[in-house]
Scaffold this active site. Structure first.
Site, PDB file in Angstrom:
ATOM      1  N   ARG A 156      80.872 -25.882 -58.597  1.00 51.01           N
ATOM      2  CA  ARG A 156      79.684 -25.305 -57.965  1.00 51.01           C
ATOM      3  C   ARG A 156      79.499 -23.854 -58.415  1.00 51.01           C
ATOM      4  O   ARG A 156      78.365 -23.431 -58.676  1.00 51.01           O
ATOM      5  CB  ARG A 156      79.833 -25.376 -56.455  1.00 51.01           C
ATOM      6  CG  ARG A 156      78.620 -24.945 -55.660  1.00 51.01           C
ATOM      7  CD  ARG A 156      78.970 -25.102 -54.191  1.00 51.01           C
ATOM      8  NE  ARG A 156      77.955 -24.687 -53.265  1.00 51.01           N
ATOM      9  CZ  ARG A 156      77.642 -23.418 -52.994  1.00 51.01           C
ATOM     10  NH1 ARG A 156      78.232 -22.446 -53.637  1.00 51.01           N
ATOM     11  NH2 ARG A 156      76.723 -23.146 -52.079  1.00 51.01           N
ATOM     12  N   ARG A 191      82.851 -28.977 -50.283  1.00 47.05           N
ATOM     13  CA  ARG A 191      83.547 -27.675 -50.330  1.00 47.05           C
ATOM     14  C   ARG A 191      85.003 -27.706 -49.912  1.00 47.05           C
ATOM     15  O   ARG A 191      85.726 -26.745 -50.147  1.00 47.05           O
ATOM     16  CB  ARG A 191      82.782 -26.670 -49.467  1.00 47.05           C
ATOM     17  CG  ARG A 191      81.509 -26.189 -50.143  1.00 47.05           C
ATOM     18  CD  ARG A 191      80.614 -25.442 -49.165  1.00 47.05           C
ATOM     19  NE  ARG A 191      80.102 -26.377 -48.170  1.00 47.05           N
ATOM     20  CZ  ARG A 191      79.228 -26.056 -47.230  1.00 47.05           C
ATOM     21  NH1 ARG A 191      78.788 -24.828 -47.126  1.00 47.05           N
ATOM     22  NH2 ARG A 191      78.805 -26.963 -46.377  1.00 47.05           N
ATOM     23  N   ASP A 219      70.964 -34.399 -52.629  1.00 48.34           N
ATOM     24  CA  ASP A 219      70.705 -34.033 -51.232  1.00 48.34           C
ATOM     25  C   ASP A 219      69.443 -34.733 -50.750  1.00 48.34           C
ATOM     26  O   ASP A 219      68.534 -34.992 -51.551  1.00 48.34           O
ATOM     27  CB  ASP A 219      70.554 -32.517 -51.077  1.00 48.34           C
ATOM     28  CG  ASP A 219      70.721 -32.103 -49.622  1.00 48.34           C
ATOM     29  OD1 ASP A 219      71.869 -31.932 -49.185  1.00 48.34           O
ATOM     30  OD2 ASP A 219      69.697 -31.991 -48.915  1.00 48.34           O
ATOM     31  N   TYR A 276      63.106 -31.715 -41.074  1.00 42.36           N
ATOM     32  CA  TYR A 276      63.303 -30.512 -41.910  1.00 42.36           C
ATOM     33  C   TYR A 276      61.979 -30.007 -42.474  1.00 42.36           C
ATOM     34  O   TYR A 276      61.749 -28.801 -42.574  1.00 42.36           O
ATOM     35  CB  TYR A 276      64.282 -30.804 -43.050  1.00 42.36           C
ATOM     36  CG  TYR A 276      65.717 -30.961 -42.581  1.00 42.36           C
ATOM     37  CD1 TYR A 276      66.532 -29.850 -42.405  1.00 42.36           C
ATOM     38  CD2 TYR A 276      66.255 -32.214 -42.301  1.00 42.36           C
ATOM     39  CE1 TYR A 276      67.849 -29.976 -41.960  1.00 42.36           C
ATOM     40  CE2 TYR A 276      67.563 -32.359 -41.856  1.00 42.36           C
ATOM     41  CZ  TYR A 276      68.357 -31.247 -41.681  1.00 42.36           C
ATOM     42  OH  TYR A 276      69.641 -31.373 -41.232  1.00 42.36           O
ATOM     43  N   ARG A 285      80.164 -37.110 -47.690  1.00 39.45           N
ATOM     44  CA  ARG A 285      80.409 -35.764 -48.234  1.00 39.45           C
ATOM     45  C   ARG A 285      81.753 -35.666 -48.953  1.00 39.45           C
ATOM     46  O   ARG A 285      82.382 -34.606 -48.935  1.00 39.45           O
ATOM     47  CB  ARG A 285      80.360 -34.698 -47.123  1.00 39.45           C
ATOM     48  CG  ARG A 285      78.991 -34.476 -46.529  1.00 39.45           C
ATOM     49  CD  ARG A 285      78.179 -33.466 -47.348  1.00 39.45           C
ATOM     50  NE  ARG A 285      76.812 -33.406 -46.851  1.00 39.45           N
ATOM     51  CZ  ARG A 285      76.357 -32.483 -46.020  1.00 39.45           C
ATOM     52  NH1 ARG A 285      77.133 -31.513 -45.603  1.00 39.45           N
ATOM     53  NH2 ARG A 285      75.112 -32.509 -45.623  1.00 39.45           N
TER      54      ARG A 285
END
Ligand SMILES: Cc1c2[nH]c(c1CCC(=O)O)Cc1[nH]c(c(CCC(=O)O)c1C)Cc1[nH]c(c(CCC(=O)O)c1C)Cc1[nH]c(c(C)c1CCC(=O)O)C2
Length: 346
Positions: free
Chosen positions: A38, A29, A75, A152, A25
């Protein structure tokens, strides 16, 4: 080319005086420049499917820190979307998907080889990166492992214990096995295309492997990883593969052999000394530093970083965190970690 790329050298089994570094990652953020790009893209998925902007955020941590490896920005949930699932992200909560729990829902998914139109922007991002990265930086592609992606797709969201996926596995093995097979085949095709577009290494994220007990771990984590790796090795024998069965514990010890991976990525649930003794003799290892050190910093970060570098100094090692860096991390602490590994501070 390979000569200058320290990550490829470590993956080939070389013990380097200083381990190469990258971070799960690393585009994310915690970086103000990521947040700005973003915002320009609109939302997370629009960023993933915009090759120019996705390449831009992939390059940001390389410019700022000079990491030795650069992981494609995308992703693991883009594959379910390419197979026909609905996917969206709820701010502050995470991903949401339409669920697969019945035979009819399973049969409505697209075939594994029908994913490429949807994923074409990702291949374009890889092509841009393979042109624009510094020549010493290794480009890493990735995908989710079948069990993690299935958790998921079955629950329609992240779940603390993967309960819905375990329930389908135990109660409706026909649908569960068909879903696992579809994801396995799609992942082979997806990573094949990333390699053709310029990915020099690929990594498989099995983030929820740790909830598989006993023979379930072998059947639903190790075995699909082995199938994907053997299919990719048949097509691209020289492309190294990293596998990350997070939460494997003592089972990390035989996963190079059992999966065929060139490198096993390790979480923070085992000690670096144990990894040196039981995993590294089988091949390259990566990981282990607690992500929380990127939030807290200080002496504890320096000492733990040094301890991992020292413990793993006698074999092939790529320095990394045990899991992704979190949004509350301080960018200064990342620099402190890098300087500590490279011996350029203190
Ligand atoms: C389980 C999983 C996912 N995605 C991924 C995993 C496996 C690895 C792991 O265990 O962390 C993998 C992933 N996700 C992302 C990457 C890009 C490459 C990298 O920098 O490592 C990679 C390799 C970007 C991302 N993927 C996501 C973000 C945050 C999105 C944003 O900008 O809001 C990023 C940078 C979103 C995402 N994507 C996913 C979740 C659960 C979330 C929400 C979590 C959160 O909000 O922090 C699914």
């Amino acid at each position: 080319m390979t000569k200058n790329k320290t990550i490829l050298r470590a993956l080939a089994g070389e013990t380097l005086p200083t381990p190469p570094i990258w971070m799960m990652r690393q585009a994310g953020r915690y970086l103000p420049e990521y947040r700005a790009t973003r915002a320009k893209a609109g939302d997370f998925l629009s960023l993933c499917y915009n090759p120019e902007l996705a390449a831009e955020v992939t390059l940001q941590p390389i410019r700022r820190y000079g990491f030795d490896g650069s992981i494609l920005f995308a992703d693991i949930l883009l594959v379910p979307q390419a197979l026909g699932a609905d996917l969206w992200f709820v701010t502050g909560e995470g991903p949401r998907l339409s669920t697969i729990t019945t035979k009819a829902e399973m049969e409505a998914l697209k075939p594994a080889d029908a994913i490429h139109d949807h994923l074409a922007p990702i291949y374009e991002t890889v092509r841009i990166l393979s042109r624009e990265l510094p020549e010493e930086t290794t480009l890493i592609g990735f995908a989710g492992a079948p069990w993690t992606v299935a958790t998921y797709m079955i629950a329609g969201k992240g779940t603390p214990d993967q309960g819905p996926a375990h329930a389908l596995k135990d109660e409706n093995p026909e649908v569960f096995d068909a879903l696992m097979e579809r994801i396995t085949l799609a992942t082979i095709e997806y990573l094949d295309m990333q390699i053709q577009a310029g990915a020099e290494v690929v990594k498989l994220f099995d983030s929820w492997a740790g909830s598989l007990q006993g023979t379930d771990f072998d059947r639903y984590s190790t075995e699909p990883l082995r199938q994907i790796i053997s299919a990719l090795k048949a097509r691209h024998p020289h492309v190294p593969i990293i596998a990350f069965p997070r939460g494997a514990g003592a089972r990390f010890a035989n996963l190079h052999a059992a999966t065929g991976a060139d490198c096993i990525a390790i979480d923070d649930g085992v000690s670096a000394e144990w990894v040196a003794e039981h995993v590294q003799p089988n091949g390259c290892v990566q990981g282990n530093l607690k992500s929380s050190h990127m939030v807290t910093g200080g002496d504890a970060l320096v000492q733990e970083t040094r301890a991992i570098v020292d413990a793993l100094s006698k074999g092939p090692h790529i320095f990394n965190l045990g899991h992704g860096i979190t949004p509350d991390a301080d960018p200064e602490n990342v620099q402190l970690m890098i300087d500590t590994v490279r011996g350029t501070r203190g």
